[in-house]
Each structure stands twice: as C-alpha cells, then as structure tokens.
Design an enzyme around this catalytic site. Structure first.
Site, short mmCIF file in Angstrom:
data_model
loop_
_atom_site.label_atom_id
_atom_site.label_comp_id
_atom_site.label_asym_id
_atom_site.label_seq_id
_atom_site.Cartn_x
_atom_site.Cartn_y
_atom_site.Cartn_z
N GLY A 118 18.20 1.74 11.86
CA GLY A 118 19.11 1.12 12.09
C GLY A 118 20.58 1.73 11.46
N TYR A 151 -0.82 -3.73 4.37
CA TYR A 151 -0.40 -3.03 3.88
C TYR A 151 -0.42 -1.66 4.60
CZ TYR A 151 1.42 0.27 0.10
OH TYR A 151 1.54 1.92 -1.00
N THR A 174 0.30 7.63 -8.43
CA THR A 174 1.42 8.05 -9.06
C THR A 174 1.25 6.31 -9.52
OG1 THR A 174 2.40 9.26 -7.00
CG2 THR A 174 3.66 8.78 -8.45
P1 NAD Z 1 7.28 -1.49 -7.10
O1 NAD Z 1 6.82 -2.71 -6.68
O2 NAD Z 1 6.99 -1.34 -8.64
O3 NAD Z 1 8.01 -1.60 -5.97
C1 NAD Z 1 8.58 -2.01 -5.23
C2 NAD Z 1 10.49 -3.01 -5.42
O4 NAD Z 1 10.30 -2.70 -3.66
C3 NAD Z 1 9.96 -3.74 -6.24
O5 NAD Z 1 11.11 -3.70 -6.90
C4 NAD Z 1 10.27 -5.14 -5.34
O6 NAD Z 1 10.84 -5.59 -5.79
C5 NAD Z 1 11.11 -4.10 -4.06
N1 NAD Z 1 10.79 -5.22 -2.82
C6 NAD Z 1 9.99 -5.25 -2.06
N2 NAD Z 1 9.82 -5.65 -0.82
C7 NAD Z 1 11.34 -6.08 -0.69
C8 NAD Z 1 12.61 -6.62 0.28
N3 NAD Z 1 12.28 -7.66 1.12
N4 NAD Z 1 13.79 -6.54 0.06
C9 NAD Z 1 14.16 -5.93 -0.94
N5 NAD Z 1 13.33 -5.39 -2.07
C10 NAD Z 1 11.82 -5.49 -1.97
O7 NAD Z 1 5.87 -0.54 -6.20
P2 NAD Z 1 6.16 0.80 -6.53
O8 NAD Z 1 4.82 1.53 -7.02
O9 NAD Z 1 7.17 1.48 -7.38
O10 NAD Z 1 6.02 2.02 -4.75
C11 NAD Z 1 7.38 1.81 -4.14
C12 NAD Z 1 6.79 2.74 -2.99
O11 NAD Z 1 6.14 3.64 -2.69
C13 NAD Z 1 6.61 1.25 -1.96
O12 NAD Z 1 7.07 2.12 -0.75
C14 NAD Z 1 5.07 2.33 -2.31
O13 NAD Z 1 4.45 2.01 -0.53
C15 NAD Z 1 4.78 3.87 -1.81
N6 NAD Z 1 4.44 3.61 -2.85
C16 NAD Z 1 3.61 3.76 -3.78
C17 NAD Z 1 2.48 4.12 -4.35
C18 NAD Z 1 2.31 4.46 -6.04
O14 NAD Z 1 1.30 5.26 -6.61
N7 NAD Z 1 3.19 3.94 -6.50
C19 NAD Z 1 1.80 4.62 -4.37
C20 NAD Z 1 1.35 5.41 -2.60
C21 NAD Z 1 3.00 4.63 -1.71
#
Ligand code: NAD
Ligand code: UDP
Length: 328
Positions: free
Chosen positions: A103, A146, A176
């Site tokens: 949005g 998820y 990653t």
């Molecule tokens: P992470 O947990 O380190 O980071 C996620 C961040 O989002 C955190 O800082 C958390 O506080 C914030 N967050 C969560 N819910 C929130 C909300 N409602 N409002 C505001 N902030 C919020 O995880 P990451 O590994 O950095 O993953 C980041 C993104 O990448 C995610 O969407 C995840 O699904 C995607 N992803 C990551 C991987 C990986 O291997 N690291 C793989 C596939 C997908």
C-alpha cells in the site's frame, strides 16, 4: 539522492543491505521493531546523515514523509526456532506487513522488492529447485506459519503488480550466512559455531543426510541489488548451488574451528526439508550474477566474526526472550 526504505534493517540481511545502499549513495530509512534483530547491527550508522531509523512494527499502519524510490521488505523472523516461537507474528508480518508495504509503495509510486525464501518450495520433490516448481508445503505443519506467509506474500505482491501496475520484484533467498547473524538464532551455522566456541558437542538433527546450500552474505546482497535494478518482476532464486549434507558440514566446522568436541544426534524437526539446492540459471541469465565467495572463505570470515564476540554474548541465554511480545 534516491531514497530507499528497508524493513528488517536491524536484522542480519537488512543491516547488510543498509550498508550496501549507503555505500551506493542512497538515503536509507531503516525500519525494525527488534523482535529478532539487534540494535548493535546498525549502531555504526547512528551519526550517518544519510541514514534514519524508525522503530516500528510493520504489521501496523506505516507513514513515511516525502518521496520513496524503493522499498525492500525484509522484516520477518527467518530462523525456524524464531518463527516456531512467534508463529502468529510471523504470519502477520508476511501478510499484514506485506499488505501495508505494498500500500505504501502504491501511494508513493515506489518499486518494491519482497524477500521470499526457498521455504516456499517446502520439502522439495524437484531437485535442484527451479522457479517454476510450485513446492511441497504442509500448510498445517509447524513450519507452515513461515512458508505459507511467504507464499501469500508472493501472491499479494503479484496481485498488486497485475491489478495496480505496481513495480515489484521477488527474491527467493536460499540459506545465507555471514557476520551479524545472531549467535543464538538456532540456524545451523551460528549453532555449530557457538557450540564449537563454547566447547560443546555439535548437535546434528536427524541423521545429517539432509542437504543445504549456503550462500555468503555479500554474494546474496549483490544478487538482490541487481534484481532490484532489473526489469524482471517474477520470482528469482538467489543462493549458492554448492550443496552439502549437514553431517559433512559439521565435519567442515570441526576442522575449521579445531574443536575437540564430537557430533551428537537429536530428533529431526517436523517437516525439515531433506534437500535444498537452488537452480540459479535464471539469475545468471537475467542479472549476470553468480556467487563468488567459496564456502571455505565465507566460513572463515564468519567464524572470525563469532570469535570476536564477548564472553557475555557467547554465553547469553540459549534463545531470545519473546515473553513480553504481544501479537495485538
Ligand atoms: P533476521 O531475524 O536477522 O532479521 C529480520 C528482521 O526483521 C529483524 O531485525 C526483526 O526484528 C525484524 N522484524 C521482524 N518482524 C518485524 C515487524 N513486524 N516489524 C518490524 N520489524 C520486524 O533474519 P534475516 O536472516 O536477516 O532475514 C531477513 C529476511 O530475509 C526475512 O524476510 C527472511 O524471511 C528472508 N530470508 C532470509 C534467509 C537467510 O538465509 N538469512 C533465507 C530466506 C529468506
Ligand atoms: N540443524 C542441525 N543442527 C542444529 C541446527 C540445525 O542439524 O543445531 C539442521 C536443521 O535440521 C536443517 C539444517 O541444519 O536440516 C539447516 O537448518 P537451519 O535452521 O539453518 O535452516 P533451514 O532448515 O531453514 O534451512
């Protein structure tokens, strides 16, 4: 100066993306509610005039002043033990949070990139996974919170693209790793490295024959950056195709860390995918992208990072405390 909003900016990937966009000369607005992130990841940006931070839960209405060129939606718990502990928040950030960000993108006429995941393929029956595979997900299993949130996220993003003509990008991120991961987030790399550093045995779930393919964070960020600037609006896999079993991976970590500990076997979590490897032909063709950092190099950098943590951080409670968190 182009302006970009990055949600999840205090998390692992969000904080690396923030650094990259600042380096490329963008003005970055970081947004996070710290549910799984850490203030430490963005502390070095406190006095950066091109960075501003908004402490906000993206499942609530989002207001941003002025123009926005790009939005990168990375807010979401990402580790299985995180999203199993906060399942409703995980569903909300993928659905309501994504709806709010779409949005916002529509109102500001911004291009938006959504962080999807290899988990949308579930426990895949096609190997390696290509973007045209629809996946094998248990909707009502524990990981469904998820996986289905991310699948919904892709659907609503394509609906905004088709119905509102919004410029959208979808990256399917495969496992990653790198510096700034939370040592106690439960994912296999911080788990094994933390265990090695504390002199504990390495816990292999199941018999360790399940496979993963690990991508170093700088390669991942490069792929995401190129995808955002490309003109392709369907999902693209970004990951490292070099696949390894968890058992062999534990042996690599034992060698790298020089730990005297052994491996111990624990139950395999429900619906834990048995194999995972990205087919990155599309990313190669579209973006001229492929990973450059070998697992040996990336693991060494990551281990040096975990070694630099304080004793307090190393022995901090096994997992983040979500007890004060409400889903209302
Ligand atoms: P992470 O947990 O380190 O980071 C996620 C961040 O989002 C955190 O800082 C958390 O506080 C914030 N967050 C969560 N819910 C929130 C909300 N409602 N409002 C505001 N902030 C919020 O995880 P990451 O590994 O950095 O993953 C980041 C993104 O990448 C995610 O969407 C995840 O699904 C995607 N992803 C990551 C991987 C990986 O291997 N690291 C793989 C596939 C997908
Ligand atoms: N895993 C393990 N020991 C651990 C943590 C994880 O054997 O201490 C396994 C887990 O069961 C999975 C793989 O390692 O098969 C990768 O787990 P992770 O949580 O890192 O990511 P995902 O399952 O989301 O790919």
């Amino acid at each position: 100066m182009k302006k970009v909003l990055i949600t999840g900016a205090a998390g692992f990937l969000g904080s690396h993306l923030t650094d990259r966009f600042l380096k490329e000369g963008y003005y970055v607005i970081g947004m996070d509610n710290f549910i799984t992130g850490d203030k430490k990841n963005i502390k070095h940006l406190e006095h950066n005039p091109n960075f501003e931070f908004i402490d906000h839960d993206v499942t609530k209405h989002i207001s941003i002043d002025g123009d926005l060129d790009y939005i990168l939606h990375f807010a979401s718990p990402a580790s299985p033990i995180d999203y199993l502990k906060i399942p409703i928040q995980t569903l909300k950030v993928g659905s309501l949070g994504t709806h709010n960000l779409l949005g916002l993108a529509k109102a500001k006429r911004s291009r938006i990139l959504i962080a999807s995941t290899s988990e949308i393929y579930g426990d895949p029956l096609v190997h390696p996974q290509t973007e045209d595979y629809y996946g094998n997900v248990n909707t009502i299993g524990p990981r469904g919170v998820y996986d289905e949130a991310k699948r919904f996220q892709e659907s609503i993003t394509m609906a905004y693209n088709r119905f509102h003509g919004l410029e959208t990008r979808i990256v399917r991120i495969f496992n990653t790793y790198g510096p700034k991961m939370r040592l106690n987030d439960g994912r296999v790399i911080p788990a094994f490295m933390g265990q090695a550093l504390r002199g504990e045995d390495l816990t292999i779930f199941g018999d360790g024959s399940q496979t993963r393919s690990f991508c170093y964070v700088d390669d991942q960020v490069e792929g995401i950056y190129r995808l955002l600037l490309s003109d392709y609006d369907h999902p693209v896999n970004i990951g490292n195709p070099h696949e390894i079993s968890i058992k062999d991976f534990a042996e690599e970590i034992i060698k790298l860390t020089g730990t005297q500990q052994k491996v111990i076997y624990q139950d395999l979590p429900v619906n834990d995918p048995m194999q995972r490897q990205p087919d990155i032909s599309l990313a190669k063709k579209l973006l001229g992208w492929e990973p450059k950092v070998s697992r040996a190099e990336g693991m060494k950098i990551t281990y040096d990072y975990f070694k630099s943590l304080t004793e307090e951080e190393l022995y901090k409670s096994e997992h983040k405390d979500f007890s004060n968190y409400t889903t209302k």
